[in-house]
Design a protein around this motif. Structure first.
Motif, mmCIF file in Angstrom:
data_model
loop_
_atom_site.group_PDB
_atom_site.id
_atom_site.type_symbol
_atom_site.label_atom_id
_atom_site.label_comp_id
_atom_site.label_asym_id
_atom_site.label_seq_id
_atom_site.Cartn_x
_atom_site.Cartn_y
_atom_site.Cartn_z
ATOM 1 N N LEU A 301 0.649 -1.083 -0.045
ATOM 2 C CA LEU A 301 -0.025 -0.181 0.088
ATOM 3 C C LEU A 301 0.646 1.136 -0.356
ATOM 4 N N ARG A 302 2.028 1.337 0.884
ATOM 5 C CA ARG A 302 2.957 2.377 0.894
ATOM 6 C C ARG A 302 3.957 2.553 -0.641
ATOM 7 N N VAL A 303 3.833 1.437 -1.087
ATOM 8 C CA VAL A 303 4.107 1.628 -2.654
ATOM 9 C C VAL A 303 3.092 2.196 -4.544
ATOM 10 N N LEU A 304 1.849 1.165 -3.822
ATOM 11 C CA LEU A 304 0.918 2.459 -4.538
ATOM 12 C C LEU A 304 0.959 3.694 -3.605
ATOM 13 N N SER A 305 0.642 3.807 -3.358
ATOM 14 C CA SER A 305 -0.063 5.135 -2.967
ATOM 15 C C SER A 305 1.182 6.470 -3.180
ATOM 16 N N ALA A 306 2.781 5.854 -3.690
ATOM 17 C CA ALA A 306 3.205 6.925 -4.208
ATOM 18 C C ALA A 306 3.225 6.812 -5.919
ATOM 19 N N VAL A 307 2.079 5.719 -6.229
ATOM 20 C CA VAL A 307 2.136 6.283 -7.856
ATOM 21 C C VAL A 307 1.267 6.187 -7.966
ATOM 22 N N LYS A 308 1.318 7.327 -9.344
ATOM 23 C CA LYS A 308 0.190 8.061 -9.819
ATOM 24 C C LYS A 308 -0.623 7.636 -10.468
ATOM 25 N N ASP A 309 -2.010 7.259 -10.903
ATOM 26 C CA ASP A 309 -2.979 6.914 -11.305
ATOM 27 C C ASP A 309 -3.119 6.204 -13.017
ATOM 28 N N GLY A 310 -2.630 5.524 -13.443
ATOM 29 C CA GLY A 310 -1.839 5.404 -15.197
ATOM 30 C C GLY A 310 -0.387 4.623 -15.034
ATOM 31 N N GLY A 311 0.109 5.376 -13.663
ATOM 32 C CA GLY A 311 1.937 4.960 -13.912
ATOM 33 C C GLY A 311 1.541 3.202 -13.214
ATOM 34 N N ALA A 312 3.097 2.890 -12.957
ATOM 35 C CA ALA A 312 3.292 1.320 -12.415
ATOM 36 C C ALA A 312 4.575 1.465 -11.424
ATOM 37 N N LYS A 315 10.825 0.514 -8.919
ATOM 38 C CA LYS A 315 12.241 -0.441 -8.806
ATOM 39 C C LYS A 315 11.858 -0.752 -7.385
ATOM 40 N N GLU A 316 10.606 -0.669 -7.062
ATOM 41 C CA GLU A 316 10.494 -1.181 -5.525
ATOM 42 C C GLU A 316 9.342 -2.682 -5.539
ATOM 43 N N ALA A 317 9.104 -2.566 -6.956
ATOM 44 C CA ALA A 317 9.007 -3.793 -6.902
ATOM 45 C C ALA A 317 9.371 -4.819 -6.633
ATOM 46 N N HIS A 389 17.500 -8.745 -4.541
ATOM 47 C CA HIS A 389 18.649 -8.046 -3.475
ATOM 48 C C HIS A 389 19.580 -7.604 -5.080
ATOM 49 N N ASN A 390 20.208 -7.677 -6.033
ATOM 50 C CA ASN A 390 21.500 -7.237 -6.627
ATOM 51 C C ASN A 390 20.578 -5.530 -7.178
ATOM 52 N N ILE A 391 19.284 -5.713 -7.456
ATOM 53 C CA ILE A 391 18.957 -4.542 -8.278
ATOM 54 C C ILE A 391 17.942 -3.986 -7.007
ATOM 55 N N ILE A 392 17.878 -4.128 -5.625
ATOM 56 C CA ILE A 392 17.544 -3.152 -4.262
ATOM 57 C C ILE A 392 18.931 -2.724 -4.535
ATOM 58 N N ALA A 393 19.997 -3.084 -4.250
ATOM 59 C CA ALA A 393 21.404 -2.760 -3.532
ATOM 60 C C ALA A 393 21.936 -1.518 -5.203
ATOM 61 N N LYS A 394 21.603 -2.058 -6.217
ATOM 62 C CA LYS A 394 22.196 -1.193 -7.147
ATOM 63 C C LYS A 394 20.959 0.542 -7.829
ATOM 64 N N ARG A 395 19.749 -0.119 -7.578
ATOM 65 C CA ARG A 395 19.143 0.619 -8.007
ATOM 66 C C ARG A 395 18.680 1.763 -6.736
ATOM 67 N N VAL A 396 17.968 1.089 -5.571
ATOM 68 C CA VAL A 396 17.352 1.621 -5.203
ATOM 69 C C VAL A 396 17.995 2.466 -4.323
ATOM 70 N N LEU A 397 18.852 1.246 -3.019
ATOM 71 C CA LEU A 397 19.999 2.040 -2.364
ATOM 72 C C LEU A 397 21.367 2.739 -3.145
#
Ligand SMILES: Cc1cc2nc3c(=O)[nH]c(=O)nc-3n(C[C@H](O)[C@H](O)[C@H](O)COP(=O)(O)OP(=O)(O)OC[C@H]3O[C@@H](n4cnc5c(N)ncnc54)[C@H](O)[C@@H]3O)c2cc1C
Length: 399
Positions: A301-312, A315-317, A389-397
């Motif tokens: 719900l936190r991730v969804l609430s940050a997405v605008k309608d029409g978006g997706a 990287k948090e996925a 985990h690699n994606i989170i390390a590189k793109r999120v963190l």
């Protein structure tokens, strides 16, 4: 994001719930509840029931035949779909290739393929992985060679889910070997019944036939089965990832499983005197699994609430993918406790009618254990959890 206090959303939820209770084929729900595999005809029946209502392509924009729902509505729809026990919609058509077709396809390609997907009339398979190309997908060697108005396809795809139910397969194929390995990959479609396509079933540890090896031996397809530009297939395949369902988390299904496990554990186990639910160690594991689902839901719900309608979600996925699949494995491990010594009796697809007359714990042993085993694969498909985990390390963190 609060989904429970908006009267419009509650009305929407009631409509969806009523459809599943009154208008969805009940024989499909009953067979799915038993944990048995559906035939191709039953899958078409299930998906076209949603398609006729205009609800199969739940995340598609209205201009391509989607219902035009907000992310919140899609989330509620998925929750109710799982609550009702509707079989998981095969994602290869409606979630994976559909958005690629309406974004990069020509008008002719959209007219040829979108209606069959949207209405649940035609099945699709995803031909990405190869025996030597999984996580490192860009090293794929399946080839497409242009010959006049056709492409000639050669090579092997593996772990191809639901290919035995599919009319079509979309493949990543190498059309050029000279540059970087991500370049020279082309997105191309074939019928599953073209001469030269051979399907070999792979039976998995849960006793089911869900996977296949698909071999192409000089398979000729029209050149206009290529989507977008030659050599740009990698870009299109990455675009796919952004279109994964917002409810990958499958909260409704997890809550249903937890309630089911509680009910089985509350029945007296066959041959025993005490209830499993009264066992402290088991009760603790069940409570921890419930907490994992609560935490997952809050994250979604936190991730969804940050997405605008029409978006997706972006990287948090990857965070949701890890939490969701770990929770799924944590929950389904409890089926081993509820099955006890019945765990080694067989699989859901081979349960004898006599067995189904046994007590609750006995009846659910085979489907439960089958589900436990099948769920091990969740941390592998859709990009392994190590890769996430690699994606989170590189793109999120940004480490
Ligand atoms: C049930 C199921 C359904 C599937 N359905 C389909 C489908 O329909 N279509 C399709 O195309 N594919 C499908 N797949 C294939 C799936 O996408 C691949 O299995 C997955 O990408 C992993 O590839 P691999 O099996 O070759 O393992 P590998 O890539 O060989 O990985 C082996 C191990 O090494 C780890 N590893 C690899 N690289 C790294 C790295 N850089 N850093 C850290 N660890 C790493 C992995 O996490 C894994 O644990 C399916 C798989 C399963 C299990």
């Amino acid at each position: 994001m609060d989904l429970k206090t908006d009267p419009k959303l509650e009305e929407f939820r009631a409509d969806v719930r009523a459809f599943f209770a009154n208008d969805f084929p009940q024989d499909i729900l009953e067979k799915t509840a038993r944990g048995a595999s559906l035939t191709t005809a039953e899958i078409r029946k299930s998906e076209s029931a949603l398609g006729r209502k205009g609800w199969l392509a739940a995340a598609w924009p209205e201009e391509h035949g989607g219902p035009g729902w907000s992310l919140k509505e899609q989330y509620i729809f998925d929750e109710e779909l799982e609550r009702a026990g509707v079989p998981t919609v095969t994602p290869m058509g409606v979630v994976y290739v559909g958005p690629i077709l309406y974004t990069f396809g020509t008008d002719e390609q959209k007219a040829r393929w979108l209606p069959g997907i949207r209405e649940g009339r035609e099945g699709w398979a995803q031909g990405y992985s190869e025996p030597e190309a999984g996580s490192d997908l860009a090293s794929l060697q399946f080839s497409a060679v242009r010959d006049g108005d056709e492409y000639v396809l050669n090579g092997t795809k593996i772990w191809t889910s639901a290919a035995q139910h599919a009319d079509w397969i979309f493949c990543l194929a190498r059309t050029d070997n000279s540059g970087k390995k991500q370049e020279g990959i082309t997105f191309i479609i074939s019928e599953m019944d073209r001469p030269g396509v051979t399907l070999r079933p792979i039976i998995t540890i849960d006793g089911k036939h869900a996977l296949n090896q698909v071999t192409f031996d000089n398979v000729r397809v029209p050149a206009d089965y290529r989507i977008g530009e030659e050599g740009k297939g990698w870009t299109y395949s990455q675009f796919l990832l952004g279109h994964e369902r917002t409810s990958y988390a499958r909260i409704g299904g997890k809550r249903k499983q937890l309630a089911h496990i509680r009910a089985i554990a509350s029945a007296v186990p066959d041959g025993g005197n005490s209830r499993l639910i009264d066992d402290d160690a088991f009760a603790r594991k069940l409570a921890e699994a419930n907490l994992a689902v609560d935490a997952l839901e809050m994250t979604v719900l936190r991730v969804l609430s940050a997405v605008k309608d029409g978006g997706a979600p972006g990287k948090e996925a990857s965070i949701i993918k890890i939490l969701a699949t770990e929770a799924a494995q944590q929950i389904t491990t409890l089926y081993l406790d509820t099955a006890g010594l019945n765990a080694n009796r067989g699989f859901a697809d081979s349960v004898s009618p006599a067995w189904l007359e046994g007590g609750l714990a006995t009846q659910h042993a085979a489907p439960g254990v089958s589900t436990y085993l099948g769920t091990r694969a969740q941390s592998i498909y859709g990009g392994t959890n190590e890769i996430q985990h690699n994606i989170i390390a590189k793109r999120v963190l940004e480490l």
